[in-house]
Design a protein around this motif. Structure first.
Motif, PDB file in Angstrom:
ATOM      1  N   THR A  33       0.846  -1.183   0.000  1.00 40.67           N
ATOM      2  CA  THR A  33       0.000   0.000   0.000  1.00 40.67           C
ATOM      3  C   THR A  33       0.884   1.235   0.000  1.00 40.67           C
ATOM      4  OG1 THR A  33      -1.720  -1.177   1.227  1.00 40.67           O
ATOM      5  CG2 THR A  33      -1.861   1.224   1.198  1.00 40.67           C
ATOM      6  N   PHE A  34       0.588   2.136  -0.928  1.00 40.35           N
ATOM      7  CA  PHE A  34       1.315   3.391  -1.045  1.00 40.35           C
ATOM      8  C   PHE A  34       0.382   4.553  -0.736  1.00 40.35           C
ATOM      9  CE2 PHE A  34       3.487   0.472  -3.916  1.00 40.35           C
ATOM     10  CZ  PHE A  34       4.808   0.658  -3.557  1.00 40.35           C
ATOM     11  N   ARG A  35       0.939   5.646  -0.254  1.00 41.78           N
ATOM     12  CA  ARG A  35       0.187   6.873  -0.048  1.00 41.78           C
ATOM     13  C   ARG A  35       0.524   7.810  -1.189  1.00 41.78           C
ATOM     14  NH1 ARG A  35      -3.462   8.120   2.864  1.00 41.78           N
ATOM     15  NH2 ARG A  35      -2.720   6.986   4.661  1.00 41.78           N
ATOM     16  N   SER A  36      -0.514   8.421  -1.737  1.00 37.67           N
ATOM     17  CA  SER A  36      -0.363   9.429  -2.784  1.00 37.67           C
ATOM     18  C   SER A  36      -1.321  10.558  -2.432  1.00 37.67           C
ATOM     19  CB  SER A  36      -0.697   8.832  -4.152  1.00 37.67           C
ATOM     20  OG  SER A  36      -0.563   9.806  -5.156  1.00 37.67           O
ATOM     21  N   GLY A  37      -0.795  11.650  -1.892  1.00 37.53           N
ATOM     22  CA  GLY A  37      -1.678  12.704  -1.392  1.00 37.53           C
ATOM     23  C   GLY A  37      -2.481  12.156  -0.234  1.00 37.53           C
ATOM     24  N   SER A  38      -3.787  12.301  -0.287  1.00 39.96           N
ATOM     25  CA  SER A  38      -4.638  11.738   0.762  1.00 39.96           C
ATOM     26  C   SER A  38      -5.245  10.399   0.321  1.00 39.96           C
ATOM     27  CB  SER A  38      -5.752  12.724   1.128  1.00 39.96           C
ATOM     28  OG  SER A  38      -6.570  12.971  -0.003  1.00 39.96           O
ATOM     29  N   SER A  39      -4.757   9.879  -0.793  1.00 38.98           N
ATOM     30  CA  SER A  39      -5.275   8.614  -1.336  1.00 38.98           C
ATOM     31  C   SER A  39      -4.326   7.464  -1.041  1.00 38.98           C
ATOM     32  CB  SER A  39      -5.444   8.716  -2.854  1.00 38.98           C
ATOM     33  OG  SER A  39      -6.305   9.757  -3.200  1.00 38.98           O
ATOM     34  N   LYS A  40      -4.865   6.260  -1.159  1.00 38.94           N
ATOM     35  CA  LYS A  40      -4.058   5.053  -1.060  1.00 38.94           C
ATOM     36  C   LYS A  40      -4.114   4.313  -2.390  1.00 38.94           C
ATOM     37  CE  LYS A  40      -4.950   4.264   3.836  1.00 38.94           C
ATOM     38  NZ  LYS A  40      -5.622   3.364   4.784  1.00 38.94           N
ATOM     39  N   ILE A  41      -3.004   3.668  -2.715  1.00 39.76           N
ATOM     40  CA  ILE A  41      -2.938   2.817  -3.899  1.00 39.76           C
ATOM     41  C   ILE A  41      -2.433   1.460  -3.440  1.00 39.76           C
ATOM     42  CG2 ILE A  41      -1.806   2.424  -6.121  1.00 39.76           C
ATOM     43  CD1 ILE A  41      -1.596   5.492  -6.399  1.00 39.76           C
ATOM     44  N   ASN A  42      -3.228   0.435  -3.660  1.00 32.97           N
ATOM     45  CA  ASN A  42      -2.807  -0.932  -3.366  1.00 32.97           C
ATOM     46  C   ASN A  42      -2.275  -1.563  -4.644  1.00 32.97           C
ATOM     47  OD1 ASN A  42      -3.508  -0.905  -0.689  1.00 32.97           O
ATOM     48  ND2 ASN A  42      -5.406  -2.022  -0.943  1.00 32.97           N
ATOM     49  N   VAL A  43      -1.031  -2.008  -4.590  1.00 32.69           N
ATOM     50  CA  VAL A  43      -0.411  -2.738  -5.686  1.00 32.69           C
ATOM     51  C   VAL A  43      -0.395  -4.189  -5.225  1.00 32.69           C
ATOM     52  CG1 VAL A  43       1.724  -3.033  -6.982  1.00 32.69           C
ATOM     53  CG2 VAL A  43       0.946  -0.741  -6.385  1.00 32.69           C
ATOM     54  N   TYR A  44      -1.046  -5.065  -5.977  1.00 39.79           N
ATOM     55  CA  TYR A  44      -1.190  -6.438  -5.512  1.00 39.79           C
ATOM     56  C   TYR A  44      -0.809  -7.440  -6.591  1.00 39.79           C
ATOM     57  CZ  TYR A  44      -5.583  -6.600  -8.135  1.00 39.79           C
ATOM     58  OH  TYR A  44      -6.517  -6.568  -9.135  1.00 39.79           O
ATOM     59  N   HIS A  45      -0.324  -8.569  -6.150  1.00 39.16           N
ATOM     60  CA  HIS A  45       0.092  -9.637  -7.061  1.00 39.16           C
ATOM     61  C   HIS A  45      -1.139 -10.290  -7.685  1.00 39.16           C
ATOM     62  CE1 HIS A  45       1.369 -13.784  -8.050  1.00 39.16           C
ATOM     63  NE2 HIS A  45       2.319 -13.090  -8.640  1.00 39.16           N
ATOM     64  N   SER A  46      -1.113 -10.440  -9.024  1.00 37.75           N
ATOM     65  CA  SER A  46      -2.228 -11.067  -9.729  1.00 37.75           C
ATOM     66  C   SER A  46      -1.751 -11.638 -11.056  1.00 37.75           C
ATOM     67  CB  SER A  46      -3.335 -10.043  -9.999  1.00 37.75           C
ATOM     68  OG  SER A  46      -4.337 -10.583 -10.842  1.00 37.75           O
ATOM     69  N   GLU A  47      -2.306 -12.767 -11.422  1.00 40.17           N
ATOM     70  CA  GLU A  47      -1.994 -13.344 -12.732  1.00 40.17           C
ATOM     71  C   GLU A  47      -2.605 -12.519 -13.862  1.00 40.17           C
ATOM     72  OE1 GLU A  47      -4.635 -16.880 -13.841  1.00 40.17           O
ATOM     73  OE2 GLU A  47      -4.828 -16.819 -11.653  1.00 40.17           O
ATOM     74  N   PHE A  48      -3.516 -11.612 -13.557  1.00 40.85           N
ATOM     75  CA  PHE A  48      -4.179 -10.791 -14.566  1.00 40.85           C
ATOM     76  C   PHE A  48      -3.520  -9.423 -14.738  1.00 40.85           C
ATOM     77  CE2 PHE A  48      -7.419 -13.633 -12.759  1.00 40.85           C
ATOM     78  CZ  PHE A  48      -7.656 -14.388 -13.888  1.00 40.85           C
ATOM     79  N   ALA A  49      -2.353  -9.243 -14.182  1.00 42.82           N
ATOM     80  CA  ALA A  49      -1.646  -7.960 -14.259  1.00 42.82           C
ATOM     81  C   ALA A  49      -1.445  -7.517 -15.703  1.00 42.82           C
ATOM     82  CB  ALA A  49      -0.295  -8.087 -13.568  1.00 42.82           C
ATOM     83  N   GLY A  50      -1.621  -6.224 -15.924  1.00 42.36           N
ATOM     84  CA  GLY A  50      -1.351  -5.634 -17.226  1.00 42.36           C
ATOM     85  C   GLY A  50      -2.393  -5.898 -18.291  1.00 42.36           C
ATOM     86  N   THR A  51      -3.525  -6.483 -17.933  1.00 47.03           N
ATOM     87  CA  THR A  51      -4.534  -6.801 -18.941  1.00 47.03           C
ATOM     88  C   THR A  51      -5.544  -5.670 -19.151  1.00 47.03           C
ATOM     89  OG1 THR A  51      -5.936  -7.935 -17.310  1.00 47.03           O
ATOM     90  CG2 THR A  51      -4.350  -9.285 -18.532  1.00 47.03           C
ATOM     91  N   ASN A  52      -5.566  -4.687 -18.267  1.00 42.78           N
ATOM     92  CA  ASN A  52      -6.463  -3.554 -18.424  1.00 42.78           C
ATOM     93  C   ASN A  52      -5.948  -2.678 -19.564  1.00 42.78           C
ATOM     94  OD1 ASN A  52      -8.154  -1.363 -18.166  1.00 42.78           O
ATOM     95  ND2 ASN A  52      -7.585  -0.883 -16.068  1.00 42.78           N
ATOM     96  N   LYS A  53      -6.792  -2.345 -20.513  1.00 39.78           N
ATOM     97  CA  LYS A  53      -6.394  -1.530 -21.654  1.00 39.78           C
ATOM     98  C   LYS A  53      -6.837  -0.078 -21.505  1.00 39.78           C
ATOM     99  CE  LYS A  53      -6.158  -5.448 -24.664  1.00 39.78           C
ATOM    100  NZ  LYS A  53      -6.516  -6.114 -25.859  1.00 39.78           N
ATOM    101  N   ALA A  54      -7.208   0.281 -20.283  1.00 41.88           N
ATOM    102  CA  ALA A  54      -7.629   1.653 -19.991  1.00 41.88           C
ATOM    103  C   ALA A  54      -6.770   2.189 -18.841  1.00 41.88           C
ATOM    104  CB  ALA A  54      -9.104   1.673 -19.607  1.00 41.88           C
TER     105      ALA A  54
END
Length: 125
Positions: A41-62
């Motif tokens: 989990t990372f902090r960016s401003g007042s937001s959080k971003i969860n970076v998580y392990h997944s076999e589906f990584a990189g499949t989002n085209k947006a």
């Protein structure tokens, strides 16, 4: 019901170590928590971003995450480029490209990818 609750961005990655180097080292986000080799989990401003392990990584085209950087877009894009971040260039109706920044009306945006191919952007004026 959710309008007063914080949202957390979720980004799937295959290599959590490479993602940690990119999000913390290259983008400069603050690491605030980790659950083994599965989630950071990372902090960016007042937001959080969860970076998580997944076999589906990189499949989002947006775009997965956009940062509103206001009038600092040029300086931030230049700093990211100096850190080795390559930018995406898209042919989109109504937008012109100046360097790595797409412009249309009062909006400016620059897109780039993380090591797994997830599309990220900075947006400004």
């Amino acid at each position: 019901m959710l309008s007063d609750k914080e949202a957390i961005a979720m980004i799937a990655v295959k290599d959590i170590g490479a993602a940690a180097k990119f999000y913390e080292g290259t983008l400069g986000l603050a690491k605030i928590a980790a659950e083994g080799e599965e989630v950071i989990t990372f902090r960016s401003g007042s937001s959080k971003i969860n970076v998580y392990h997944s076999e589906f990584a990189g499949t989002n085209k947006a775009t997965s995450v956009a940062w509103d950087v206001g009038n600092e877009i040029g300086a931030i894009a230049a700093a990211l480029k100096a850190r080795g971040v390559p930018f995406e260039h898209y042919d989109m109706p109504g937008l012109t490209i100046e360097g790595d920044i797409h412009s249309g009306g009062d909006m400016k945006v620059a897109w780039f990818r993380d090591p797994d191919g997830n599309i990220l952007s900075i947006v400004g004026t």
